[in-house]
Design a protein around this motif. Structure first.
Motif, PDB file in Angstrom:
ATOM      1  N   GLY A 314       4.417  -2.792   2.694  1.00 15.71           N
ATOM      2  CA  GLY A 314       4.793  -3.363   1.406  1.00 15.71           C
ATOM      3  C   GLY A 314       5.133  -4.824   1.580  1.00 15.71           C
ATOM      4  N   GLY A 315       5.288  -5.520   0.464  1.00  8.35           N
ATOM      5  CA  GLY A 315       5.647  -6.932   0.561  1.00  8.35           C
ATOM      6  C   GLY A 315       6.254  -7.438  -0.727  1.00  8.35           C
ATOM      7  N   THR A 316       7.174  -8.394  -0.598  1.00 14.13           N
ATOM      8  CA  THR A 316       7.706  -9.092  -1.762  1.00 14.13           C
ATOM      9  C   THR A 316       7.819 -10.573  -1.442  1.00 14.13           C
ATOM     10  OG1 THR A 316      10.063  -8.997  -1.186  1.00 14.13           O
ATOM     11  CG2 THR A 316       9.149  -7.079  -2.288  1.00 14.13           C
ATOM     12  N   VAL A 317       7.502 -11.397  -2.426  1.00 13.03           N
ATOM     13  CA  VAL A 317       7.837 -12.817  -2.392  1.00 13.03           C
ATOM     14  C   VAL A 317       8.447 -13.127  -3.754  1.00 13.03           C
ATOM     15  CG1 VAL A 317       6.127 -13.498  -0.661  1.00 13.03           C
ATOM     16  CG2 VAL A 317       5.459 -13.443  -3.066  1.00 13.03           C
ATOM     17  N   TRP A 318       8.621 -14.369  -4.081  1.00 14.79           N
ATOM     18  CA  TRP A 318       9.294 -14.699  -5.344  1.00 14.79           C
ATOM     19  C   TRP A 318       8.434 -14.234  -6.518  1.00 14.79           C
ATOM     20  CZ3 TRP A 318      13.251 -14.840  -2.892  1.00 14.79           C
ATOM     21  CH2 TRP A 318      13.493 -15.677  -1.810  1.00 14.79           C
ATOM     22  N   GLY A 319       8.928 -13.220  -7.223  1.00  9.41           N
ATOM     23  CA  GLY A 319       8.264 -12.724  -8.424  1.00  9.41           C
ATOM     24  C   GLY A 319       7.166 -11.710  -8.193  1.00  9.41           C
ATOM     25  N   ALA A 320       6.705 -11.544  -6.969  1.00  6.59           N
ATOM     26  CA  ALA A 320       5.553 -10.679  -6.709  1.00  6.59           C
ATOM     27  C   ALA A 320       5.914  -9.588  -5.718  1.00  6.59           C
ATOM     28  CB  ALA A 320       4.375 -11.491  -6.169  1.00  6.59           C
ATOM     29  N   GLY A 321       5.378  -8.401  -5.957  1.00  6.35           N
ATOM     30  CA  GLY A 321       5.535  -7.307  -5.019  1.00  6.35           C
ATOM     31  C   GLY A 321       4.250  -6.522  -4.911  1.00  6.35           C
ATOM     32  N   ALA A 322       4.051  -5.865  -3.777  1.00  5.85           N
ATOM     33  CA  ALA A 322       2.865  -5.035  -3.588  1.00  5.85           C
ATOM     34  C   ALA A 322       3.173  -3.951  -2.561  1.00  5.85           C
ATOM     35  CB  ALA A 322       1.667  -5.871  -3.130  1.00  5.85           C
ATOM     36  N   LEU A 323       2.469  -2.836  -2.672  1.00  6.57           N
ATOM     37  CA  LEU A 323       2.552  -1.758  -1.687  1.00  6.57           C
ATOM     38  C   LEU A 323       1.149  -1.190  -1.524  1.00  6.57           C
ATOM     39  CD1 LEU A 323       4.265   0.169   0.128  1.00  6.57           C
ATOM     40  CD2 LEU A 323       4.444   1.684  -1.871  1.00  6.57           C
ATOM     41  N   ALA A 324       0.709  -1.055  -0.267  1.00  7.53           N
ATOM     42  CA  ALA A 324      -0.606  -0.486   0.024  1.00  7.53           C
ATOM     43  C   ALA A 324      -0.438   0.602   1.070  1.00  7.53           C
ATOM     44  CB  ALA A 324      -1.571  -1.557   0.519  1.00  7.53           C
ATOM     45  N   MET A 325      -0.908   1.812   0.769  1.00  9.38           N
ATOM     46  CA  MET A 325      -0.766   2.950   1.663  1.00  9.38           C
ATOM     47  C   MET A 325      -2.083   3.721   1.732  1.00  9.38           C
ATOM     48  SD  MET A 325       2.178   3.576   3.194  1.00  9.38           S
ATOM     49  CE  MET A 325       3.433   2.297   3.380  1.00  9.38           C
ATOM     50  N   THR A 326      -2.486   4.092   2.946  1.00 13.11           N
ATOM     51  CA  THR A 326      -3.714   4.857   3.172  1.00 13.11           C
ATOM     52  C   THR A 326      -3.390   6.055   4.049  1.00 13.11           C
ATOM     53  OG1 THR A 326      -5.226   2.981   2.915  1.00 13.11           O
ATOM     54  CG2 THR A 326      -5.987   4.796   4.309  1.00 13.11           C
ATOM     55  N   ARG A 327      -3.865   7.238   3.645  1.00 11.63           N
ATOM     56  CA  ARG A 327      -3.620   8.433   4.445  1.00 11.63           C
ATOM     57  C   ARG A 327      -4.308   8.295   5.805  1.00 11.63           C
ATOM     58  NH1 ARG A 327      -4.971  13.462   1.109  1.00 11.63           N
ATOM     59  NH2 ARG A 327      -7.012  13.255   2.064  1.00 11.63           N
ATOM     60  N   ALA A 328      -3.737   8.925   6.814  1.00  7.78           N
ATOM     61  CA  ALA A 328      -4.231   8.767   8.182  1.00  7.78           C
ATOM     62  C   ALA A 328      -5.714   9.092   8.310  1.00  7.78           C
ATOM     63  CB  ALA A 328      -3.407   9.626   9.140  1.00  7.78           C
ATOM     64  N   ASP A 329      -6.220  10.029   7.485  1.00  8.05           N
ATOM     65  CA  ASP A 329      -7.642  10.363   7.554  1.00  8.05           C
ATOM     66  C   ASP A 329      -8.512   9.392   6.757  1.00  8.05           C
ATOM     67  OD1 ASP A 329      -7.188  11.055   4.908  1.00  8.05           O
ATOM     68  OD2 ASP A 329      -7.588  13.193   5.170  1.00  8.05           O
ATOM     69  N   GLY A 330      -7.869   8.397   6.093  1.00  6.56           N
ATOM     70  CA  GLY A 330      -8.607   7.368   5.359  1.00  6.56           C
ATOM     71  C   GLY A 330      -9.107   7.782   3.998  1.00  6.56           C
ATOM     72  N   LYS A 331      -8.899   9.055   3.614  1.00  4.30           N
ATOM     73  CA  LYS A 331      -9.527   9.554   2.376  1.00  4.30           C
ATOM     74  C   LYS A 331      -8.756   9.162   1.115  1.00  4.30           C
ATOM     75  CE  LYS A 331     -12.859  12.298   4.246  1.00  4.30           C
ATOM     76  NZ  LYS A 331     -12.328  13.151   5.282  1.00  4.30           N
ATOM     77  N   ARG A 332      -7.430   9.196   1.176  1.00  7.90           N
ATOM     78  CA  ARG A 332      -6.611   8.912  -0.014  1.00  7.90           C
ATOM     79  C   ARG A 332      -5.943   7.565   0.169  1.00  7.90           C
ATOM     80  NH1 ARG A 332      -5.794  12.105  -4.926  1.00  7.90           N
ATOM     81  NH2 ARG A 332      -3.971  11.195  -5.947  1.00  7.90           N
TER      82      ARG A 332
END
Length: 371
Positions: A314-332
């Motif tokens: 995940g990440g945050t800076v001033w005003g912006a946030g994001a989260l990126a997650m991928t299942r270990a098998d890459g499918k989801r």
């Protein structure tokens, strides 16, 4: 493990986050060949311009996965992951610490080096306790060009967060600014150029780049910083010089690119399978918000009930946030971007209070990751 995409549930969940008080957000969720993309709310509260799912966005510390992968490529080329940093950058970390802190300890935040941030932003003097902070530094430094050497020095001279190699580690951007120096030393080019050529381009990302200046190029949202209710109404900080974090947290990307990146990374196409296994070896680390979690080498895990382990950042800076997650098998896969930060007000002790956005976002993540 079967959890096909439920578009109606995802559409409802993303709208619920906007209704809970977030100006705008957008997301992409993938399950095999199935793809859902959604957006809710506005990119500009003054004009009502809507957010769209293809917008470019500041993704904060998600950048750390890119930087860590670049360092692991150099390990594959023969550099030592458990080699003391003093071997590569003599004198940068003086004294015994330079002999004790290894490359691995920098990547997984167990170096014991303090965060430089409260020294660069003096009005955040109680960070991370936050009880005694004010937002004035944000305005003061909108166009400040920070020297990374000075930021590193701030982190080195601050009281240590712990002993080298000790756990739990302490999350610190100082570690990643030193890794940037390491990359530049061993590759003979800038970290931005090396990461662009060997990570971003290798992953086939078309809308991901380090910023050339204080602006976000291409279609993007305004980014509203509330600083725990002290900036009311929240103020747009989408125009900001990102030298205060550099390749620790300055990357601009899209939700589609983030999903593509973590997909190819977990498929062993950016670093080797053995390097990926090192990235997924975790240690306990305390975040800047004081929460404890597991952290690998530029990756951390999230577990779902019966759904396997997801890896990302995940990440945050001033005003912006994001989260990126991928299942270990890459499918989801899930990537979510939001255009406001620090919406939680503080109680008298300086502790952030619950907000409806928190529960609504958690519900979106659950539907996106676990169906």
């Amino acid at each position: 493990m079967k959890n096909p995409l439920d578009s109606a549930a995802l559409n409802a969940a993303i709208e619920d986050v906007h209704r809970a008080g977030l100006p705008g957000l957008f997301a992409e969720v993938r399950d095999g060949e199935q793809v859902w993309r959604g957006a809710a709310g506005v990119a500009d509260v003054a004009t009502g311009r809507p957010v769209t799912v293809d917008m470019r966005h500041r993704v904060g510390s998600i950048t750390k996965t890119f930087t860590a992968a670049a360092v692991l490529q150099q390990v594959e080329a023969g550099r030592g992951l458990d080699t003391p940093i003093g071997r590569y950058l003599p004198g940068l970390v003086p004294g015994e610490r330079g002999d004790a802190i290894t490359v691995r300890m920098l990547i997984n935040h167990t170096s014991g080096l303090a965060e430089y941030f409260p020294y660069a932003y003096p009005s955040f003097k109680a960070f991370p306790a936050l009880a005694d902070t004010g937002p004035q530094s944000l305005e003061d430094h909108r166009f400040t060009r920070f020297d990374p050497a000075e930021l590193i020095e701030m982190g080195l001279t601050a009281p240590a967060a712990g002993a080298p190699g000790g756990t739990p580690g302490a999350y610190s951007n100082t570690n990643y600014l030193i890794l940037v120096r390491l990359l530049e030393q061993v590759t003979g080019t800038t970290a931005e150029r090396y990461i662009t050529r060997n990570v971003i381009e290798r992953a086939g990302l078309r809308d991901t780049a380090f910023p050339a200046g204080p602006n976000v190029d291409g279609p993007h949202s305004k980014l509203y910083e509330a600083w725990f209710g002290m900036i009311d109404p929240p103020r747009d900080y989408s125009v900001y010089d990102m030298s205060w974090v550099g390749p620790a947290a300055s990357l601009i990307s899209t939700v589609a690119d983030l999903n593509r990146f973590y997909g190819v990374l977990l498929a062993g196409e950016i670093v080797s399978p053995s390097s990926l296994a090192q990235m997924q070896r975790t240690v306990p680390v305390v975040t800047q918000e004081g929460k404890r979690g597991d952290y690998g080498l530029g990756l951390y895990p999230m577990e779902g009930p019966g759904q396997g382990t997801f890896w990302g950042h995940g990440g945050t800076v001033w005003g912006a946030g994001a989260l990126a997650m991928t299942r270990a098998d890459g499918k989801r896969q899930m990537a979510v971007a939001v255009n406001m930060q620090r919406w939680n007000k503080l109680d008298s002790s300086g502790k952030p209070q619950p907000h409806p956005i928190d529960d609504a976002l958690a519900a979106l993540y659950r539907v996106a990751m676990y169906g």
